[in-house]
Structures are given as structure tokens and as C-alpha cells.
Scaffold this motif. Structure first.
Motif, PDB file in Angstrom:
ATOM      1  N   CYS D  18       0.857  -1.185   0.000  1.00 45.56           N
ATOM      2  CA  CYS D  18       0.000   0.000   0.000  1.00 45.56           C
ATOM      3  C   CYS D  18       0.894   1.236   0.000  1.00 45.56           C
ATOM      4  CB  CYS D  18      -0.882  -0.002   1.253  1.00 45.56           C
ATOM      5  SG  CYS D  18      -1.639   1.578   1.659  1.00 45.56           S
ATOM      6  N   ASN D  20       0.407   4.013   1.142  1.00 51.16           N
ATOM      7  CA  ASN D  20       0.270   4.800   2.362  1.00 51.16           C
ATOM      8  C   ASN D  20       0.922   4.127   3.559  1.00 51.16           C
ATOM      9  OD1 ASN D  20      -0.875   7.090   3.877  1.00 51.16           O
ATOM     10  ND2 ASN D  20      -2.195   5.534   4.817  1.00 51.16           N
ATOM     11  N   CYS D  21       0.529   2.872   3.863  1.00 50.53           N
ATOM     12  CA  CYS D  21       1.054   2.221   5.068  1.00 50.53           C
ATOM     13  C   CYS D  21       2.154   1.198   4.748  1.00 50.53           C
ATOM     14  CB  CYS D  21      -0.067   1.557   5.861  1.00 50.53           C
ATOM     15  SG  CYS D  21      -0.750   0.071   5.084  1.00 50.53           S
ATOM     16  N   CYS D  37      -7.311   0.405   1.299  1.00 49.61           N
ATOM     17  CA  CYS D  37      -6.390  -0.504   1.980  1.00 49.61           C
ATOM     18  C   CYS D  37      -7.073  -1.107   3.203  1.00 49.61           C
ATOM     19  CB  CYS D  37      -5.125   0.245   2.404  1.00 49.61           C
ATOM     20  SG  CYS D  37      -4.042  -0.746   3.457  1.00 49.61           S
ATOM     21  N   CYS D  40      -4.865   0.210   6.570  1.00 49.02           N
ATOM     22  CA  CYS D  40      -4.856   1.599   7.046  1.00 49.02           C
ATOM     23  C   CYS D  40      -6.102   2.370   6.618  1.00 49.02           C
ATOM     24  CB  CYS D  40      -3.603   2.320   6.556  1.00 49.02           C
ATOM     25  SG  CYS D  40      -3.593   2.649   4.776  1.00 49.02           S
TER      26      CYS D  40
END
Ligand code: ZN
Ligand code: ZN
Lengths: 333, 277, 333, 277
Positions: D18, D20-21, D37, D40
Motif C-alpha cells: 500500500c 500509504n502504510c 487498503c 490503514c
């Protein structure tokens, strides 16, 4: 002077508890004879409780009504919305400054009708109360209400408001952002509507903060709700320099539903369930809902211009004064 | 007795201290200066009659709605006595005087609150007079100008007083719909139920300098607040900087400024159109 | 790349100074012959100065126009109001949050007509600039403008706007109070008007901050004003990671008045006095005033509904695109 | 290549981090979760086609205005090349796709911005498509729903792009006058000229969680500011608490929530009335 509705409700709450426990025993009891005997005792307790409630609630004084109107177990705006609406989308934005949680609102489906609901919202526990600012709206709350009123006008939706606030927020921030203008503009906005409007005072109708969203064609009060130009404590503080004389001021201000009806300031007083709305929120909601729907049905027969004119005329005639040259001479002699 | 505390009974030869700066000044000079202290500029409160003299064309004011008399619907403790005393002391019948006048030749409708009558509070009679003054503007197509000087709604008439907030607001709506200019002039003090109704929704709002203007009594606001209270809190200057006022106007310029505004907003035209329609 | 309009104006300013001094001598001179001789020298200097200005100002590049549009000697909104209006009452309130001094406005008497004037206002010296926030309005500025537009509608007054801003204020506070909503709402409010509207870009027409009050039936630019979707420095920073390439970006963006006219985005380019509006503010104002009045005269012949429709149609047709199935196939082949 | 960076070309059996995380997840699961996701909750950007799939009734979307082609009116440096590349990469003709669809049975008009096409920027074609989509709602009496995903106005078309702000606003005015609901859905990111025009004046504005929303690039805002910048500055949550949004809606609930709104605001009635009128 009572400080809380619990002062006189305590015996009832105790009886409720006894009944609950006894009923649990009854439910488990297998011996039919004993079961009957216990059942009768439960019935007896209930009769005694109801007798007490009936007497007590039929002779509530103005101050006691103030306390009930403020009771934290009393149903709030969102309770009525949940009970009466099949679908409700809360819209939070004032499009100006902040989301105000002391006024909630949005479109909803009530009894199959599209309506716009707006109301003050209090909180029950400490966190909720702080989140709702004790039901005291800031300018942004009233500006959100205006936005929703205008949306209702655009999409031809009746406006339903629930009034339940001790007062508008009186803080420095509220003054800075024009709480007075916001309240006045909210009233003005309601006067501009050409859709049906119904307001119900469900708890505290606290002065300017209340009337700001209570400019409707049909205004109702629940039996034990109060509606006042000033909080009784504030009145007592000004008149007698003694805020603790709130009960006295409550009586002087005549802030109960029967007074408001007598002076022609509300159209209807809605009976509350036995022992107050908090003892049977669902029944209270149904009474409110039926009254709203009945008023909408009546208002549906009027055109937009007629609705607007009726609303203006409703408030136009309010006031207690004499007018004649003779009265003038007499008054001065 | 300092200036600004009373409205009459002072010999023109007398001299007395300003209630704001305490400087001493001749009564005659004070009056000639429209009751503005020549030292500190403090705008002392006016009676409705003085307000008429300061703003309108000489001799043009005609009082209307003179037969309206207050009741005591709630039999509120001491209200009847207080009201009678206020009538006697001020020679007014309630806290608002309404009527017609001309402003540099232009006809206008007006309502003037007088703080000397029970703190200028708005009960049924005051609400009715303000409503009629604004409606008169709407119906006759002449600008409506209200002068505010009030502690708020009159609690002795209970919920009836609260309803005056809505009633006067309905009149403003009528004026708006008619396209007639409606102007509010805030003077010291303009508070609570008056500020939160017809006063704050005028097309144009002007104020005299340093007037006290607010929703809640300063005591209440400050109690409710943890944060710091600004020095100029609830003054005209505070409201101006927060966008709630359009202009602060010294008393000596009020007449010409209001006339300009009426002319620019078409106050002189609306009357013509009203006659036509 | 020039950094200031003074870079090329310096010789002119020096000549101005020489002429001024020489003229003072001429005025005092008593000998007629010497007086004539000196006078001729003054005339000669003036001719040379004007020749320089003529050449220079006839071939100003886009970046030079940006610098002139930003010149602190250029007339600002209040200069035009003072020059063109007999009476003007500035109204400061947005009725929401604050008085914003980067946008001024109020009713005025222009050529004997009641009009509502609204414009960005810059400051000339350090204090003024800070007071005016460099002509960058916050949400409250646009909300004040909306209030004035609505007032103009209510009292049937034409709306005259002057556009002169580097951009709307981009700070955290402005974002918090909804600068985007304020700009969009101001445009929406102008589209709702049924009164005549005229906008003039008198200096910097800086992106959203400019268009927010430039939604008029008739939009004009002064000859040396600029109007752009993005400040050239910002464009250069994004495209070439070099804000100092502003001149290059100014050229690419075609932000001059002749380009705007060519693309049909303004109706009229107003010639500026010899050497720019700042050399003769009064003449510049008269040109602007005449053009405004001419447009109002034309718009007076239209009904409210026609004015509103014309304004919407004006912007509706803006855009450069092709539309046909053939074009589509060709573009993809 | 992390998720959210591209919209296609990933085999369903693949697993990727992901963006983001950084947690790893199967592509198939990611798609099944509407590109949110599961660890997160990050709502990754969608292509216009994915947006259609998430929101509208299956197979109901009909694209319109397909013949619109962008020009290069300013002969702006590199614009023609960049535009051609974007077309090739995204298989779109410009940053907005417009058309008709049904939402739980209700007909709606829609315009969907796709950030993958030149940052979703609004030039003449995007502006025209958005305008038509909103106008179509107004004329046919069906709710207009716009999905925003844009860095702002397209600078390569200069002042013409700025004018799209006014043009789209005019369409919103038409929709208001017609009494037809107009709803804006903010997705990551909704910025600048798009935010400051049609996006911010919708009757109802909702947003996906944590979307970046702002007027100025965060860099510019922070430069301009001496005071502290809040942690959640320019996020959907920041805008909600500042009254600019009505609701934050998770992607999985978008479809039902939008349908509720359309029904409550009378979207299903307006069409009937439009046919009558
Ligand atoms: Zn003094
Ligand atoms: Zn993740």
C-alpha cells in the motif's frame, strides 16, 4: 426549591427498581400459586407508582417543569428523528466557519414525506454535553440552519424544527462571530420560506436561542416543556439579585405550555406520556409525529405565498397592548 | 449630577463633570456639541427628542402610534409600578417613539428607542411601534431608520416580549421584499433581544462611537469564557472590526451620512414607485 | 529580467525631475530672452521624454506589463472611485467574521447614477500594504462583496467592480474559513444578479481572486493590465522549477489585454494615457468612467432576465475546443 | 509499483505494498475492497471507470460529449506533447468523463474527474464537460453528481482555463434555479480552481476520508502563514470540522448514501416535473 427532577422522582425510580426485581422472580417462579401472589404484588406496586406519578405530574409547578425540561433522560432532537424518520442524512456544514454540534439537521423521510429537520441537540453524558456545547449553538449553528432552510425552500421540503436549548452560546467567540446577527438572520430566513413549517418545543425553549429556529406556521409545545424570554435564574439575578430564586422567577415568567397557549403564542400543547416524555419516549415521539403530520396536511392546502403570509401574520398579532384614544386618556389620568 | 445621567433639569449656565472623563464643561456648550464631550469625545445618551433634533429636519417629525398603551399581561411583580414611574419620569408612554420625518428633505419612517424608559427594553408596545415604523417604510416606499438604545427584551412581559423579536423581524422581511432601504443606527447600548432581531438584519448598520453592543451581558459572556476577553469587547469598534457594522459615524455627521445612504440606496425613488404601484 | 517597472522608467523619472527644476527656474527668470531659451530647453526635454515613453510603452512585453500592473504608483480602486464618484459610502461589514480591507465597496453616485462599487484595494506604503493585505482578500472580503451584490440587486443598482489583486489570500486562516467557497459563492452571486454589471481589470487580474468579482456582462481591461490563471512566477516554479523565469512564463501564459481580447474573454481594452495610467490617473479614470457609462447605457435596454441570461451566455461560450466525430477520429489517428 | 500509483496492468494474483502504510496486500483483495487498503483504510485514487463501477448501477453508465477535443490555443510550451501522452497513457481524451447513469434505479447526470489525466486539471474541455453534465441535470430534472479529483485549473490554456471556473459556476446557477439537486463528491485531491468554483457551491458536499482538499498548494499556504499549521490541514477531516463539508463517507457506503441524498432532495421527482413542464 428542588434542584433536579430526581428530587421527586426518586420514589418512582426506587419503585421501578423493585418492580423490575420482583418481575424477574415472578418470571422464574414455577409454583403457580406463588407466581400469582407475586404477580399481584407487582401489579400493586405499579398501581401505586402510577397513582403517585399521576398526582405528581398533574400538579407540577413552573419550576418543576423547568427541571423536567432539562432532565438528561428526556428525549432529545435526535431521539425524535430516530423514532419518526425512516431515512435521515445529517448535513454538517455551515460553509462559513465550523461544524456546530449543538444544532443538527438534514433531509429526512418522515411518515413517507421528504422533510428538512433542524433542531438543537443536547448531550447526555459529560463528553456528549461538551461535544454538543450543552445544546447552546454558536453563530455557525444558526448559519447551518439557514443553509438547510434555504435548501428546503429550493427542493420544496417542509421544515420541521425541534427546539431544546438553554440559550444561544453567550461566549466571547460567539459575540465575535455575530451570534445576534446569526439568530436574527435565521428568523428572517424562516419568514422567507414558502414551504410548510412546524416547530416543536421539546424541552427548554431558551430565549433568542430558541426563537431563532422557531418561526413556524405551527408552533407546538410538549406538555412539560418550557419557553421563556430569559432563563428563570437570570431573571431572578436581575430582579432580586438572587439566582437561587429561580422557582419564584419561573412562576412570574409564566413559562409553561398552558400559559403560552393561553396567550396565543403556541397553537398546540402536546400531552406527554404518563409521568413525562422520558418514561415513554416512543409514545412521546408518536404524539409529536402525529401532530406534525396533521399540521403539514393542513398546510399542504395553502400556496407558498399563503404559507408565508400566514406565518408573518401569526407573529404579527402577538403582543398585549391597548390602543384607543380613550384608553390613552384613561391610562394617563 | 454628571452629564449623560439625566436629560433635563440642568440650567444652561451650569457646569458639570462628564460622566466618562470627569472633566468639567458648561451645560450650554455640551448641548451645542450634541451632548458629545468636547474633551474625551464620549457620545452621551440622548432622549428620543434629542435624537430627533440631532438627525431630522427641524420641525419635520410627526409622532404616530401615540395611542398604544402597555398592559401587564403576566401581572408580573412590580411591573405596573415600574412602568408608571417610567412614564411619569420620562413623559413617554413606553420605550419607543415612532413616526414620520424628513431627512434633508427626504421623507422617512422612524422608530427611536429611549434608554431612559426602563432601559429601552422591548415589550409588546415597543415591538409594535418598531414593527409599524418598518412596515410603514415598506408600504409607503420611504426608508425606515431605527435608532437602537436598549438592554434587550422586556422580561416583565415574558414570552410575549420574546415574540416581539420575531414580529419585528417579519417587518424587516416585508421591507426587504418591497425593496425599500432599512437602516439601523446603534447607539449606547444596543443589546440582547433587540440586537438579535430587527437591529442586526438592517440593509446598512451604522453606530455611534464606543457604543456598547452585545448579545449577552458582559458578565455572562466573560463567565462563559475561559479565553481572554479583548479590551474593546462589545464596543462599536469591536463589532466593526468583526464585520458586524458597516461604519462608525460621529453624532455630528449622522444626519448627512444617513441622508447620503438613503439617497444612494434609492430611498427617494422607492416612494415614487410606491405611489405609482 | 526586469524586477520593477522603475528599471526602465528611471530615465523618465530623472527627466521629470530635471524638467521640474528647470521649469522652476523659468518661472523665476525675469530676462525675457533667457526665459525663452530656457523654456525651449524644457520643451525639448519633454519631447525627448515623451518620445522615449512612446517607443517604450508601445513595445512593452508581457513581463513588463506584469510589472506595470503591480506598480505602486498605479491608480488603485479607491483612486478610481474618488475620481469617478460624487458620493461614496464605504460599507465594511461582511456580517460574518471580519472587516476585510483588501476589498472595498459600497453605494456610490457615478455620473449621477446610483451604483454599487466593489473592488480589490492595494496599499502604497508599508503600513497601507499590510492593512490591505497586499490586495489579497480573505473569505470575509468575498462575503462582503456578496452582501453588497445582494444589496445592489435589492435596490436595483448596477454593479461596478474593479479587479486588482495578485491572488486571494492563500494562508491557513483563509483555508480554514473557506476561501474557495467564498470565491465560488461570489461568482454564483454575480450570476444571480438581474442588474447591469461591469468589471474592469485595472492592474493585476490574479486567478481565482480576480474572477471572484469579475463575473460581469461587460468585462474590460486597461491596456497595461494583466489577467492570468496563475501568477507567472508560480507557473515558472511548477513548470521549470524556477520562479525567476517569470518573464518566460508571462509570455507563455499570454496574460496581456490584447490576448484576452483576441480570445474573446474581455469585451474591451481601454487605452491608457501616454506612459501608463500612473502618469495621468485622472485621464485614466475618465477613460474607465466613460466606458462604464457606455456599457451601462447599453445594458439599460435589457430586462433583468435578459441581463442575467446574457451574463451566463457570455461565460458559457468561453473555451477553446473542437467538437465533431470527424475531429475526434482525426485527433486519435 | 505500489497500489494507488497506477490503475491497471497488475495481475490479479500479484501482491504489492500500500502506498500509504506500506503493508502488503493481494491485488485481488485490494480491488474487491474498492481500492481501500484493508490495513490503514487509505482510499486510493480511482480511475473514472473504477469510480463508475463503485457508484453506479452496473452497466448503466452511458458516456456523452465524447467528441470534444482539446486545442492548444496558446501554443503553450510542451502542452501538445503532454496532452498527447496523457491521452495515450489513460485512453481518455481529457481529464473529465461525463454522461448519464442510474443510481439505485434513479437517473442521474454525472461528470467524473480523473487525476491520472494531467492531474485532473480543468481546461476548456473539462470545463465544458462539467458544465454540460450540470446543465443536463438542470434541463432534464435529474440530480447532477460531480466527482472531483483535480489539482486545479490547467495553466497551459491560460485565461481560458480561469474562465472555466465562471462557466461551471453558471451551470450550477442554472441547476439551482431549476430546483434540481446538485451534489459534489470530493476525492483525493480536490484543489484550487476546481475547489474555488463548481465544487464548493454544491447543495450537498461529501468527501472520501482523508482526501487532500485546498485552495492553495500546502507549500504556498504555509509560506504565507506565520502561525502554526494544523496537522490535518487541507484534509477532508479539517474541512468537515470547519463547516465546509457535510459528511465524510467511506467508499463502500458512497453508493447508498448518494442514493439516499438524491431521493431525500427529490431527485426522483424533479425528472417527473421536468417532463410535465
Ligand atoms: Zn468626557
Ligand atoms: Zn494501507
Amino acid at each position: 426549591m428542588a434542584k433536579s427532577w430526581k428530587d421527586w422522582e426518586k420514589p418512582v425510580l426506587e419503585l421501578d427498581e423493585t418492580i423490575r426485581k420482583l418481575q424477574a422472580i415472578v418470571d422464574k417462579e414455577t409454583d403457580p400459586e406463588r407466581k400469582t401472589e407475586l404477580s399481584e404484588r407487582v401489579q400493586d406496586y405499579m398501581r401505586r407508582r402510577d397513582a403517585y406519578l399521576e398526582t405528581r405530574y398533574s400538579r407540577l409547578g413552573p419550576w418543576e417543569k423547568v427541571l423536567i425540561a432539562r432532565a438528561e433522560t428526556r428525549p432529545y432532537t435526535l431521539d425524535y428523528i430516530n423514532a419518526l424518520c425512516e431515512d435521515f442524512v445529517e448535513l454538517e456544514g455551515d460553509r462559513r466557519f465550523a461544524a456546530d454540534h449543538a444544532i443538527v439537521g438534514g433531509p429526512a423521510l418522515m411518515d413517507g414525506r421528504r422533510v428538512m429537520v433542524v433542531g438543537h441537540q443536547k448531550g447526555r453524558n459529560i463528553q456528549e454535553r461538551s461535544y454538543r456545547n450543552f445544546g447552546m449553538a454558536k453563530p455557525e449553528g444558526y448559519r447551518k440552519a439557514i443553509r438547510l432552510f434555504e435548501m428546503a425552500e429550493r427542493f420544496r421540503m417542509p421544515v420541521i424544527t425541534f427546539v431544546d436549548t438553554p440559550a444561544a452560546d453567550p461566549g466571547v467567540e460567539s459575540e465575535s462571530r455575530g451570534i445576534s446577527e446569526a439568530i436574527a438572520a435565521a428568523m428572517l430566513s424562516m419568514f422567507e420560506l414558502t414551504v410548510p413549517t412546524v416547530s416543536t418545543v421539546i424541552g427548554e425553549g431558551g430565549s433568542g436561542g430558541a426563537i431563532g429556529i422557531a418561526v413556524a406556521n405551527h408552533v407546538m409545545m410538549q406538555e412539560h416543556a418550557v419557553y421563556s424570554v430569559i432563563p428563570p435564574e437570570g431573571c431572578a439575578a436581575i430582579l432580586w439579585r438572587a439566582a437561587e430564586k429561580g422557582a419564584q422567577a419561573a412562576a412570574a415568567l409564566q413559562l409553561t405550555s398552558d400559559s403560552a397557549l393561553k396567550f396565543g403564542l403556541v397553537e398546540e400543547v402536546l400531552p406527554e406520556p404518563f409521568g413525562g416524555a422520558h418514561r415513554d419516549p416512543l409514545e412521546a415521539a408518536q404524539t409529536v409525529g402525529r401532530a406534525i403530520m396533521a399540521s403539514l396536511e393542513r398546510q399542504d392546502k395553502l400556496s407558498g405565498a399563503e404559507l408565508k403570509a400566514e406565518r408573518a401574520a401569526r407573529f404579527r398579532r402577538m403582543g398585549a397592548y391597548a390602543e384607543s384614544a380613550v384608553a390613552a386618556v384613561l391610562a394617563e389620568s | 449630577m454628571p452629564f449623560g445621567k439625566a436629560s433635563s433639569g440642568v440650567a444652561p449656565g451650569a457646569f458639570l463633570p462628564c460622566s466618562n472623563c470627569r472633566k468639567t464643561i458648561f451645560a450650554a456648550e455640551f448641548e451645542a456639541n450634541l451632548r458629545v464631550c468636547p474633551y474625551c469625545g464620549h457620545h452621551h445618551r440622548l432622549t428620543w427628542q434629542q435624537r430627533v433634533d440631532v438627525v431630522f429636519d427641524e420641525g419635520s417629525f410627526v409622532e404616530l402610534d401615540t395611542d398604544l398603551r402597555s398592559g401587564d399581561p403576566l401581572h408580573f411583580p412590580d411591573y405596573a409600578e415600574k412602568h408608571a414611574q417610567a412614564m411619569q419620569r420620562t413623559k413617554m408612554r413606553d420605550s419607543v417613539v415612532s413616526g414620520r420625518a424628513t431627512l434633508m428633505g427626504m421623507p422617512v419612517s422612524t422608530a427611536i428607542s429611549d434608554f431612559h424608559f426602563m432601559g429601552g427594553s422591548m415589550g409588546s408596545v415597543a415591538g409594535e411601534k418598531i414593527t409599524r415604523a418598518i412596515e410603514r417604510g415598506a408600504h409607503e416606499g420611504i426608508p425606515a431608520i431605527v435608532f437602537c438604545a436598549s438592554g434587550g427584551a422586556r422580561m416583565q412581559e415574558g414570552l410575549l416580549s420574546l415574540m416581539q423579536m420575531a414580529k419585528t423581524t417579519a417587518a424587516v422581511e416585508a421591507c426587504r421584499s418591497a425593496g425599500v432601504p432599512y437602516i439601523a443606527v446603534f447607539t449606547d447600548p444596543t443589546m440582547a433581544g433587540v440586537l438579535a432581531s430587527y437591529a442586526s438584519i438592517a440593509d446598512v448598520i451604522v453606530s455611534e462611537p464606543r457604543a456598547l453592543i452585545g448579545f449577552a451581558g458582559a458578565r455572562v459572556s466573560k463567565q462563559a469564557q475561559v479565553s481572554k476577553v479583548p479590551d474593546d469587547f462589545q464596543t462599536a469598534e469591536f463589532l466593526l472590526s468583526h464585520g458586524m457594522l458597516d461604519k462608525i459615524i460621529e453624532r455630528k455627521n449622522l444626519r448627512t451620512n444617513l441622508a447620503s445612504l438613503c439617497r444612494l440606496l434609492g430611498g427617494h425613488l422607492a416612494a415614487v414607485e410606491a405611489t405609482r404601484g
